[in-house]
Design a protein around this motif. Structure first.
Motif, PDB file in Angstrom:
ATOM      1  N   ARG A 127       0.838  -1.210   0.000  1.00  0.00           N
ATOM      2  CA  ARG A 127       0.000   0.000   0.000  1.00  0.00           C
ATOM      3  C   ARG A 127       0.869   1.254   0.000  1.00  0.00           C
ATOM      4  N   CYS A 137     -11.989   5.905  -7.948  1.00  0.00           N
ATOM      5  CA  CYS A 137     -13.166   5.053  -8.164  1.00  0.00           C
ATOM      6  C   CYS A 137     -13.201   3.814  -7.281  1.00  0.00           C
ATOM      7  N   THR A 138     -12.062   3.147  -7.141  1.00  0.00           N
ATOM      8  CA  THR A 138     -12.110   1.783  -6.589  1.00  0.00           C
ATOM      9  C   THR A 138     -12.003   1.735  -5.076  1.00  0.00           C
ATOM     10  N   GLY A 139     -11.470   2.795  -4.452  1.00  0.00           N
ATOM     11  CA  GLY A 139     -11.153   2.689  -3.033  1.00  0.00           C
ATOM     12  C   GLY A 139      -9.974   1.759  -2.797  1.00  0.00           C
ATOM     13  N   TYR A 140      -9.304   1.380  -3.864  1.00  0.00           N
ATOM     14  CA  TYR A 140      -8.066   0.569  -3.864  1.00  0.00           C
ATOM     15  C   TYR A 140      -8.269  -0.913  -3.555  1.00  0.00           C
TER      16      TYR A 140
ATOM     17  N   THR B 218     -13.175  15.392  -7.386  1.00  0.00           N
ATOM     18  CA  THR B 218     -11.810  14.940  -7.694  1.00  0.00           C
ATOM     19  C   THR B 218     -11.768  13.693  -8.563  1.00  0.00           C
ATOM     20  N   GLY B 664     -15.772   2.005  -3.655  1.00  0.00           N
ATOM     21  CA  GLY B 664     -15.358   3.340  -4.060  1.00  0.00           C
ATOM     22  C   GLY B 664     -16.125   4.422  -3.330  1.00  0.00           C
ATOM     23  N   ILE B 667     -14.975   4.664   0.340  1.00  0.00           N
ATOM     24  CA  ILE B 667     -13.685   5.336   0.528  1.00  0.00           C
ATOM     25  C   ILE B 667     -13.811   6.835   0.230  1.00  0.00           C
ATOM     26  N   GLN B 668     -14.679   7.213  -0.695  1.00  0.00           N
ATOM     27  CA  GLN B 668     -14.944   8.650  -0.850  1.00  0.00           C
ATOM     28  C   GLN B 668     -15.555   9.210   0.433  1.00  0.00           C
ATOM     29  N   GLU B 676     -10.782  15.588   3.347  1.00  0.00           N
ATOM     30  CA  GLU B 676     -10.956  16.527   2.242  1.00  0.00           C
ATOM     31  C   GLU B 676     -11.669  17.810   2.650  1.00  0.00           C
ATOM     32  N   LEU B 691      -3.293  18.641  -5.456  1.00  0.00           N
ATOM     33  CA  LEU B 691      -3.588  17.360  -4.805  1.00  0.00           C
ATOM     34  C   LEU B 691      -2.598  17.011  -3.694  1.00  0.00           C
ATOM     35  N   LEU B 692      -1.613  17.860  -3.461  1.00  0.00           N
ATOM     36  CA  LEU B 692      -0.763  17.656  -2.287  1.00  0.00           C
ATOM     37  C   LEU B 692      -1.487  18.151  -1.034  1.00  0.00           C
ATOM     38  N   TYR B 694      -4.903  19.333  -1.110  1.00  0.00           N
ATOM     39  CA  TYR B 694      -6.268  18.806  -1.100  1.00  0.00           C
ATOM     40  C   TYR B 694      -6.076  17.294  -1.132  1.00  0.00           C
ATOM     41  N   LEU B 696      -6.553  13.462  -1.030  1.00  0.00           N
ATOM     42  CA  LEU B 696      -7.444  12.328  -1.256  1.00  0.00           C
ATOM     43  C   LEU B 696      -6.940  11.127  -0.459  1.00  0.00           C
ATOM     44  N   PRO B 697      -7.829  10.194  -0.136  1.00  0.00           N
ATOM     45  CA  PRO B 697      -7.348   8.943   0.460  1.00  0.00           C
ATOM     46  C   PRO B 697      -6.408   8.222  -0.517  1.00  0.00           C
ATOM     47  N   THR B 698      -5.284   7.730   0.003  1.00  0.00           N
ATOM     48  CA  THR B 698      -4.392   6.894  -0.802  1.00  0.00           C
ATOM     49  C   THR B 698      -4.549   5.449  -0.346  1.00  0.00           C
ATOM     50  N   ALA B 699      -3.889   4.561  -1.071  1.00  0.00           N
ATOM     51  CA  ALA B 699      -3.955   3.146  -0.714  1.00  0.00           C
ATOM     52  C   ALA B 699      -3.433   2.916   0.703  1.00  0.00           C
ATOM     53  N   ALA B 700      -2.509   3.771   1.146  1.00  0.00           N
ATOM     54  CA  ALA B 700      -1.916   3.587   2.466  1.00  0.00           C
ATOM     55  C   ALA B 700      -2.799   4.137   3.587  1.00  0.00           C
ATOM     56  N   VAL B 702      -6.228   3.658   3.831  1.00  0.00           N
ATOM     57  CA  VAL B 702      -7.534   2.999   4.001  1.00  0.00           C
ATOM     58  C   VAL B 702      -7.377   1.483   4.076  1.00  0.00           C
ATOM     59  N   PRO B 703      -8.317   0.842   4.763  1.00  0.00           N
ATOM     60  CA  PRO B 703      -8.334  -0.624   4.752  1.00  0.00           C
ATOM     61  C   PRO B 703      -9.199  -1.113   3.589  1.00  0.00           C
TER      62      PRO B 703
END
Lengths: 175, 777
Positions: A127, A137-140, B218, B664, B667-668, B676, B691-692, B694, B696-700, B702-703
């Motif tokens: 991650r 879109c996907t939430g990863y 976004t 999706g 996570i939004q 946000e 986007l730095l 503002y 957004l959730p990254t892969a790191a 969120v579960p």
């Protein structure tokens, strides 16, 4: 002042005169017509423009074309070999990891490089490894599923434009 | 894969519907072959650039652009004068392509240039001389409601066009607009019973004032559009938009062209979430009409964050009363929604949705849409609903806590059901609110007590539900039988969410062929039958009906030819796997391929069928979230431990796609809850236009989202289908903020709960010497 640029893009030698301030992203998209690399932010925050320069991932929006002088550049268009998607691309398709698709090119380029260098990451490492690529879109979830299937060696490579199969044979003789 | 509950029996015979199918455009996406808005170019094409107001509020005395026209590469300039008859301030944003006599927010387009290169166009912008008279501005809606606030509307105001909001919700807000004055551009009221009596008979009353930040959809693809006004007077356009027919109609109206001469091809769209309608398209259109050359305009990310149409900031007061046995007695609510510089916010929907999930015998709701000198807002996935749910669901949890009741049991006792009425008086069809709550109640996460960690960081759990009314527009689809027995489907809707794959599944199911024998093509506005905007979660809901109807028409024609060939009665024709036969004699069959051949030479002619569809009514979709969090009380950082997303999809045509929508949207919702916010400086400029900042959730961050698809049959949808796209974003903000409250033992009221806000809330709570009292953060 114009600059004579020589490099290799997706295995093809390219020789062009460019203006020195042109970004690699614009050179690829506008001069070479390789629109697979996307501009999501232009400031290196979203990863949609990621390409490989001599096998290392770079933001092509933060790289000048002249910085790639003499280098081998690989874009998303260059990941297909022998009419087969690579492992990451195939896994993305199978897992439903591409929704709208705008982040997908940068994501698969980044993940291809990351997993080449880190074949057995933990979920947290993975991650963090792709945290520079945003997806809205996907939430990863499905992206992680896809990448874990690559790590686990469970990916069946997908053929590009396979031959169609005949649905049902014509019956013998006239009706 | 998602856990699916509530499977009706008839599904066993299904061929491809209700089965997880990866997107048929997936291979194009992963190879970079998919063409998005910015990927289209034409020979001789010019680039457009937009000059934007540097003032939050100013009178525009004069615009002088002769010098710009002389600059290298510049071909033409466009301003509000090119749309003179349409500029009536302030109506809605789509009527105001450029600022006219007044600039109403910082970043509002004032003029645009078309030039040979993008650099030429951008360089010439500073040669346009605009004579501004800066005016006092107001940025906070509560300030804007004060009698001495600067007036944002100039002139008589004109009629307000609310077309865009109506795409997203098929539910009419029946309350009349009341007393429009000053900066309040719209008001609604909904009432039922007697609110004073309802509150008096309650044993527990809880209340709070909640804010939700202005957030941006976004979509990772910025707005882009290419226009080519041809010598024959056709306006050909390639636009990334959620609704190509809406773009066509808007451009046709603004440029005074007949609809059939504006030919819009919606490109692949890199996300929209409600934010991509017609904001940009008229600009390249007018530039091309003036330049007589193709013109492309692509927005930068900062243009997006400063001047697109984000989701509104709101201030919502909610008071809820209940009896000791858990029966709700009263709901009082007030919504103040910041619509920015133009009307058109989802204020009335947000107000009504306060009373959308539970039965309140007594109710008093009022809503105010307030103009400010900020960018005007638009739709973002279930517009206004996350704001409402944030307020109502947190108070519901406080009431449950005060009653000593389980929050799910408390909700089940009061959950809205078929026949109950929404605040606007509309009786509900059979909604899945109860089923969503049951799925939460039965979920393993909900039934596993949350243990505190060993690191000393407090943990908490929250849950919430929410719903969204959704759209139910009319659509048509056309299907052709091709020479080899395969089928092509033609639609006019945008493939925003993977609807193309779902439509292919519907057609393949009805026509009884493998999915590979069906292709779906999105034609331009002249080729394709009409389809509604991809908003309100309605595309799959409505096009599944029209595609099925088209398939039935095609099958009717095919059966006629098969019957003739087989010497059988048309009513006795059966079909599957690309062949037709007479009942009882499957060995003697004709193939679809043969039928296609025959049809071309027959009096029927080639086989083509068009089907029309419109769901008889909208049917709200319900969703629920469970969130477990851990909070670092020193840094304020929240880690989400578990996230469960439950949603009623009615009938999941493509469970893989439905699951992706739930993940999706959830996570939004995390973005709303934790990260946000568009932050304004006092001068009306956006402090974080990248986007730095503002974030957004990254892969790191969120579960994984543990998804549960509930399938409560909807009688108005194809095989029970319901709206899918939007509901999942509604409850997560409420569930996560509630979980953080639970962890910290203090009520929290503001989204996003950034580390800074959490640390401040803890400090306030400590200094007030209370850990569970009235509003703090």
């Amino acid at each position: 002042m114009d600059y004579p640029l020589q490099l290799t893009v997706n295995g093809v030698a390219v020789k062009r005169i460019v203006e020195p301030q042109i970004r690699l992203l614009d050179f690829l998209r506008e001069d070479l017509g390789l629109t697979g690399s996307k501009e999501g932010c232009g400031t290196g925050d979203c990863g949609a423009c990621t390409v490989l320069i001599d096998d290392e991932p770079h933001h092509s929006c933060l790289t000048l074309a002249v910085e790639a002088e003499g280098a081998a550049v690989t874009t998303v268009e260059g990941l297909v070999t022998d009419d087969k998607l690579n492992e990451v691309q195939s896994a993305f398709v199978s897992a439903g990891a591409t929704q709208c698709g705008i982040c997908t090119p940068g994501f698969v380029v980044m993940a291809t490089a990351y997993l080449r260098d880190n074949p057995n990451p933990t979920d947290d490492e993975l991650r963090m490894g792709v945290a520079g690529n945003l997806c809205r879109c996907t939430g990863y979830d499905t992206i992680m599923t896809a990448l874990h299937s690559v790590i686990d060696g469970k990916v069946e490579l997908i053929e590009v434009a396979p031959e169609p199969q005949e649905l049902v044979p014509e019956p013998e003789g006239e009706l | 894969m998602a856990k699916v509950v509530e499977r009706p029996q008839e599904k066993t015979a299904l061929r491809v519907a209700n089965k997880p199918v990866s997107r048929i455009d997936g291979v194009e996406n992963v190879t970079g072959a998919t063409k998005f808005g910015a990927d289209f170019s034409l020979p001789g094409m010019l680039w457009g650039a937009i000059l934007r107001s540097p003032h939050a509020h100013a009178r525009i005395r004069n615009i002088e652009y002769a010098k710009a026209l002389e600059a290298p590469g510049v071909v033409t300039v466009a301003t509000a004068a090119d749309f003179a008859e349409d500029v009536v301030e302030p109506t809605s944003r789509p009527h105001n392509v450029f600022a006219g006599d007044f600039a109403l927010f910082l970043g509002e387009p004032v003029a645009a240039i078309a030039a040979v290169t993008k650099e030429d166009a951008e360089a010439a912008l500073e040669l346009i001389e605009v004579d501004y008279e800066p005016l006092p501005h107001v940025l906070d809606p509560e300030d804007a409601m004060k009698p001495d606030a600067p007036a944002i509307r100039h002139g008589d105001g004109g009629d307000i066009d609310r077309t865009e909001m109506s795409f997203h919700s098929s539910v009419a807000s029946s309350a009349e607009d009341l007393d429009e004055s000053g900066n309040v551009s719209s008001q609604v009221q909904f009432s039922r019973g007697d609110i004073e009596e309802g509150l008096a008979e309650a044993d527990v009353v809880k209340e709070g004032r909640f804010t939700a930040a202005m957030v941006h959809q976004t979509y990772l693809e910025p707005h882009a559009a290419l226009a080519h006004y041809t010598p024959s007077g056709d306006m050909k356009m390639w636009v990334t938009s959620q609704g190509q027919f809406y773009v066509r109609d808007t451009v046709a109206r603004l440029l005074k062209l007949p609809a059939h001469k504006v030919i819009v091809q919606g490109t692949a769209i890199g996300g929209g979430f409600g934010g991509k309608m017609t904001l940009l398209a008229p600009i390249p259109a007018i530039l091309s009409k003036k330049a007589r050359r193709p013109v492309k305009v692509v927005w930068s990310r900062s243009e997006e964050l400063v001047a697109a149409n984000p989701a509104p900031y709101s201030v919502i007061d909610v008071k809820i009363g209940a009896k000791r046995d858990g029966t709700l007695t009263a709901l009082q609510g007030r919504v103040i929604m910041d619509t920015g510089a133009y009307p058109g916010s989802p204020m009335s929907t947000a107000t009504m949705l306060l009373g959308s999930c539970y039965v309140f015998p007594n109710m008093e709701l009022e809503g105010f849409e307030v103009l400010t000198n900020k960018v005007s807002v638009g739709a973002y996935r279930a517009p206004g609903a996350p704001n409402s749910a944030h307020a109502v669901e947190n108070v519901m949890n406080w009431v449950a806590q005060a009653l000593g009741m389980d929050p799910v049991e408390f909700r089940l006792r009061n959950a809205i059901k078929e026949g109950d009425r929404w605040p606007n008086g509309q009786p509900l069809p059979d909604v899945g609110g109860v089923e969503v709550l049951e799925a939460i109640k039965n979920h393993q996460v909900w039934n596993t007590p949350l243990e505190q960690g060993s690191n000393g960081k407090p943990r908490g759990r929250g849950m919430a539900i929410g719903c969204w009314s959704g759209g139910a527009g009319g659509s048509a689809a056309t299907i052709k039988l091709e020479a080899d027995g395969s089928f092509s489907v033609l639609v006019g809707t945008i493939n925003l969410t993977g609807s193309t794959t779902s439509i292919a599944q519907v057609a393949a199911e009805e026509l009884r062929v493998p999915l590979e024998y069906v292709s779906v093509h999105q034609g331009d506005t002249n080729e394709a039958p009409y389809g509604p905007v991809a908003g309100g979660s309605q595309v799959t809901y409505t096009v599944s009906l029209s595609a099925a109807a088209a398939a039935h028409e095609v099958l009717r024609q095919m059966k006629g030819i098969a019957a003739q060939r087989l010497g059988a009665d048309v009513d006795d024709i059966e079909f599957d796997d690309g062949k037709m036969w007479a009942q009882g004699d499957p060995e003697r069959y004709v193939t679809y391929r043969r039928i296609s051949d025959e049809a071309v030479g027959s009096t029927n002619g080639p086989i083509i069928g068009t089907g029309h569809g419109k769901p008889a009514r909208g049917n709200p979709g319900f969703a629920g979230t469970i969130a477990d969090v851990e909070v670092d009380t020193e840094t304020g950082l929240v880690t989400i431990l578990n996230l469960v997303g439950v949603q009623d999809a009615g009938f999941a045509i493509n469970p893989l796609s439905v699951e992706g929508q739930i993940q999706g949207g959830t996570i939004q919702g995390v973005g709303y809850a934790l990260l946000e916010e568009i932050v304004y400086d006092e001068d009306g400029s956006v402090r974080n236009p990248g986007l730095l900042d503002y974030r957004l959730p990254t892969a790191a961050d969120v579960p994984n989202v543990d998804t549960v698809i509930v399938e409560k049959h909807n009688p108005y949808g194809w095989k029970g289908t319901r709206i899918v796209g939007e509901p999942s974003i509604v409850p997560p903000g409420a569930a996560i903020t509630s979980a953080i409250s639970d962890a910290l033992g203090i009520p929290l009221h503001n989204m996003p709960l950034t580390p800074e806000r959490i640390v401040m809330a803890l400090r306030d709570a400590r200094s007030n010497g209370r850990s569970n009292g009235e509003p703090t953060s």
